[in-house]
Design an enzyme around this catalytic site. Structure first.
Site, PDB file in Angstrom:
ATOM      1  N   VAL A 135       0.839  -1.199   0.000  1.00  0.00           N
ATOM      2  CA  VAL A 135       0.000   0.000   0.000  1.00  0.00           C
ATOM      3  C   VAL A 135       0.875   1.250   0.000  1.00  0.00           C
ATOM      4  O   VAL A 135       1.939   1.278   0.634  1.00  0.00           O
ATOM      5  CB  VAL A 135      -0.982  -0.008   1.196  1.00  0.00           C
ATOM      6  CG1 VAL A 135      -0.264   0.091   2.517  1.00  0.00           C
ATOM      7  CG2 VAL A 135      -2.021   1.086   1.069  1.00  0.00           C
ATOM      8  N   CYS A 136       0.417   2.268  -0.729  1.00  0.00           N
ATOM      9  CA  CYS A 136       1.041   3.594  -0.698  1.00  0.00           C
ATOM     10  C   CYS A 136      -0.098   4.603  -0.581  1.00  0.00           C
ATOM     11  O   CYS A 136      -1.187   4.255  -0.138  1.00  0.00           O
ATOM     12  CB  CYS A 136       1.910   3.827  -1.932  1.00  0.00           C
ATOM     13  SG  CYS A 136       1.002   3.926  -3.484  1.00  0.00           S
ATOM     14  N   ALA A 137       0.115   5.821  -0.991  1.00  0.00           N
ATOM     15  CA  ALA A 137      -0.936   6.826  -0.860  1.00  0.00           C
ATOM     16  C   ALA A 137      -2.068   6.609  -1.857  1.00  0.00           C
ATOM     17  O   ALA A 137      -3.239   6.657  -1.496  1.00  0.00           O
ATOM     18  CB  ALA A 137      -0.363   8.231  -1.012  1.00  0.00           C
ATOM     19  N   MET A 140      -3.986   4.318   0.321  1.00  0.00           N
ATOM     20  CA  MET A 140      -4.575   4.807   1.563  1.00  0.00           C
ATOM     21  C   MET A 140      -5.724   5.771   1.300  1.00  0.00           C
ATOM     22  O   MET A 140      -6.611   5.900   2.135  1.00  0.00           O
ATOM     23  CB  MET A 140      -3.508   5.473   2.434  1.00  0.00           C
ATOM     24  CG  MET A 140      -2.466   4.493   2.965  1.00  0.00           C
ATOM     25  SD  MET A 140      -3.162   3.137   3.929  1.00  0.00           S
ATOM     26  CE  MET A 140      -3.742   4.024   5.356  1.00  0.00           C
TER      27      MET A 140
END
Length: 103
Positions: free
Chosen positions: A62-64, A90
């Site tokens: 997961v990242c932004a 996110m």
């Protein structure tokens, strides 16, 4: 590349399925909150931390917003590691139930 929606990931967490989440955002980004029990390894530090990954496990990256995590998934897949991109990152996961770091 395999991917999962944020809602599908939440379902796995709620159902207590074994889930290995790796957050590849920068330090200042994770201070706003992380998925509980996620491991934080910045994108640029993934190559130096391959020992953190087991070829027998699946990792949800997961990242932004899902772009950096997709690159990490491609990299890990090339190294023989089963990695899955969290679509929308996110931003799609939302703020509900996040652990706030540094507080």
């Amino acid at each position: 590349m395999k991917s999962i929606t944020a809602d599908e990931l939440k379902d796995k967490i709620i159902n207590n399925a074994p889930v290995n989440i790796v957050d590849v955002r920068e330090d200042e980004e994770v201070q706003m909150g992380m998925i509980p029990d996620a491991k934080h390894i910045k994108m640029g530090e993934i190559p130096d931390n391959l020992n953190e990954f087991n070829e027998k496990d699946t990792y949800y990256i997961v990242c932004a917003g899902g772009v950096r995590s997709a690159k990490v998934v491609d990299y890990l897949n090339d190294k023989g590691i089963d990695a899955v991109n969290v679509e929308g990152g996110m931003k799609a996961y939302g703020d509900e139930g996040l652990e706030v770091k540094g507080v």
